[in-house]
Motif scaffolding. Structure first.
Motif: not given
Length: 191
Positions: A34-60
């Motif tokens: 779905r092209s609308d979700l492709d666009d939304a995915a790009i926006k959501l990922e950018a928003q999440i990265k902006a909200d998270a800021g610099t993450v210093t913890k490991s994935a575990a």
């Protein structure tokens, strides 16, 4: 010298020609697009990265923090921690799937937040499906996506994604939901 430049240019062109082919091949093998979700995915990922800021913890560590939040039934904190986790490991489809499930469990404060949370859950489930490399994770992503579409009363995409999930992996629970939706909202011939 000129021969060296030509050889370097030829190697660069070959490398550039191969990159889009591999990227488009991985995206082209997914049945639900779905092209609308492709666009939304790009926006959501950018928003999440902006909200998270610099993450210093490991994935575990972030997984452990998310588990601790879920043990306290604190889904909002869990969503924040999972946002940091998908920032650290953006290609891990199971993290996106977990984020989508978590967002879906949050009780919204009002209709505006409900719509925002459903959009976020839809997009996270779609990202999980798109980035999944295992058949079971693809099926889980599509099944969850279908359930969220049904929550949003978007019947056609709900039915389509559930049907594709069932093609990947049969599940009695999902089959029951799909059959009920199909009976209630699927195409029917009228007299």
């Amino acid at each position: 010298m000129l021969t060296l430049v030509r050889a370097g240019l030829a190697a660069a062109l070959i490398a550039l020609a191969c990159i889009p082919a591999s990227v488009s091949a991985s995206a082209a093998d997914k049945a639900f697009k779905r092209s609308d979700l492709d666009d939304a995915a790009i926006k959501l990922e950018a928003q999440i990265k902006a909200d998270a800021g610099t993450v210093t913890k490991s994935a575990a560590t972030l997984r452990h923090d998310a588990d601790a939040a879920f043990q306290k039934n604190d889904y909002r904190t869990g969503m924040t921690v999972l946002g940091q986790l998908v920032t650290v490991a953006p290609n891990d489809a199971t993290n996106w799937l977990r984020l989508a499930r978590t967002v879906r469990q949050i009780y919204p404060r009002d209709d505006r937040e409900r719509a925002l949370l459903l959009d976020r859950a839809t997009t996270a489930a779609y990202i999980a499906y798109q980035r999944a490399t295992a058949r079971d994770v693809e099926a889980d992503g599509l099944g969850l996506l279908g359930q969220i579409f049904a929550d949003r009363k978007m019947w056609r995409p709900a039915l389509d994604s559930m049907r594709l999930a069932l093609d990947l992996r049969e599940s009695a629970d999902l089959r029951g939901r799909y059959e009920r939706l199909r009976a209630d909202y699927g195409f029917r011939m009228l007299d």
